[in-house]
Design an enzyme around this catalytic site. Structure first.
Site, PDB file in Angstrom:
ATOM      1  N   GLU A 294       7.175  -1.863  -2.263  1.00 33.25           N
ATOM      2  CA  GLU A 294       6.133  -2.938  -1.922  1.00 33.25           C
ATOM      3  C   GLU A 294       6.202  -3.887  -3.347  1.00 33.25           C
ATOM      4  O   GLU A 294       5.721  -5.019  -3.218  1.00 33.25           O
ATOM      5  CB  GLU A 294       4.786  -2.664  -1.509  1.00 33.25           C
ATOM      6  CG  GLU A 294       5.013  -2.168   0.001  1.00 33.25           C
ATOM      7  CD  GLU A 294       3.604  -1.635   0.526  1.00 33.25           C
ATOM      8  OE1 GLU A 294       2.698  -1.675  -0.219  1.00 33.25           O
ATOM      9  OE2 GLU A 294       3.498  -1.582   1.761  1.00 33.25           O
TER      10      GLU A 294
ATOM     11  N   GLU B  25      10.134  20.843  -2.050  1.00 33.15           N
ATOM     12  CA  GLU B  25       9.128  20.800  -2.870  1.00 33.15           C
ATOM     13  C   GLU B  25       8.881  22.149  -3.758  1.00 33.15           C
ATOM     14  O   GLU B  25       8.014  21.749  -4.764  1.00 33.15           O
ATOM     15  CB  GLU B  25       7.780  20.471  -2.076  1.00 33.15           C
ATOM     16  CG  GLU B  25       7.042  21.627  -1.437  1.00 33.15           C
ATOM     17  CD  GLU B  25       5.801  21.565  -0.769  1.00 33.15           C
ATOM     18  OE1 GLU B  25       4.902  22.170  -1.048  1.00 33.15           O
ATOM     19  OE2 GLU B  25       5.567  20.501   0.068  1.00 33.15           O
TER      20      GLU B  25
END
Length: 311
Positions: A92, A123
């Protein structure tokens, strides 16, 4: 159960974000409205938890802004929900602040595919984080923010540890006190929101907390870099009709000029909002506006304060 699994289970049981809440054990028997009210009440605790960490957040932002002003990058690194929050915030920044795509970067364990489909095993790899940061050629002017609700995710910790070996600034964002992630970073931010409504579902309060903190970090950093004028997004990218209309509104709010003058200024500056405002308020032409903004490192207030040469 293997010894490794038993050790991990024991570790998870010590984490606030993984705690079981017996008072909610029959939540599935409540009405939909009552469940919604319960969830909403849970969410209400998040802003206060973030507020408790504001001094730590502000210190990190000041350090980040110094490095980004020197041309450094801001890199988020996380797995699962935490990784997605980082990618979302990074994605963004270009339309909101007209940053180059490589200035704010979101890394998620497992790569871009993990944005839409869980790659859970990724992860667990510190090495994967090191590989991802090596590919970016992380250096001393960069900042790496490891994000992990538990504060124990190997990928996030590995990213911070590797970044420190390259001289980068490091921040650890977690939702548990005394986390390994915060300890590994120069700036530890621990937003303790408490156990989740659904045991261990850290896309809930923890995810909301991460979103709020990343909003603070990216937005205030961009304010410090001169990407705004007051509370106006003067560096926004006008890439569609809605944004072009917003650009004209921002110039109008900043200058109070009539529509004709705004259109002329935007045309002269190639649609650059900040430059158009300077043309109008500084009474300069487009090339001079560009030069003043370059000299002020993009800070509009500084450019407005600079006196143009006589004649």
């Amino acid at each position: 159960m293997t010894t490794a699994h038993a050790a991990l289970r024991a570790q998870l049981e010590t984490l606030t974000t993984e705690a079981f809440r017996p008072e909610l054990a029959e939540i599935d028997r409540l009405s939909t409205l009552d469940i919604a009210r319960t969830m909403n009440a849970e969410d209400a605790v998040v802003p206060a938890a973030v507020a408790a960490q504001l001094p730590c957040i502000a210190a990190a932002i000041d350090a980040i802004a110094v490095r980004m002003a020197r041309g450094g990058r801001l890199v988020y690194a996380g797995a699962g929900t935490a990784g997605r929050m980082g990618v979302l915030d990074a994605s963004e920044c270009p339309p909101t602040f007209n940053t180059e795509p490589d200035r704010v970067i979101g890394l998620i364990a497992g790569g871009p595919a993990a944005m839409v489909k869980a790659v859970e095993c990724a992860e667990d790899s510190r090495e994967l984080a090191a590989e991802d940061l090596t590919a970016l050629e992380i250096g001393p002017d960069d900042t790496v923010i490891g994000i992990s609700a538990s504060g124990r995710t190997p990928y996030a910790i590995g990213a911070v540890e590797f970044a420190r070996t390259r001289g980068a600034l490091t921040v650890g964002l977690s939702c548990n006190a005394g986390s390994a992630l915060a300890a590994a970073a120069e700036h530890g931010i621990e937003v303790v929101v408490g156990p989740e409504l659904l045991t261990g579902s850290t896309r809930l309060k923890a995810g909301t907390a991460q979103k709020l903190v990343l909003n603070l970090i990216s937005t205030i950093t961009m304010i410090r870099l001169g990407k705004t004028y007051g509370n106006l997004m003067v560096d926004m990218r006008s890439s569609n009709e809605k944004l072009r209309a917003r650009a004209r509104r921002i110039v109008a709010l900043a200058t109070g000029a009539p529509d004709e003058e705004i259109e002329a200024a935007l045309t002269a500056t190639g649609g650059e909002v900040k430059n158009a405002i300077l043309v109008i308020l500084g009474a300069v032409d487009a090339p001079r506006a560009a030069a003043l903004l370059s000299a002020s490192r993009g800070h509009l207030r500084e450019a407005l304060a600079a006196k143009p040469p006589a004649g």
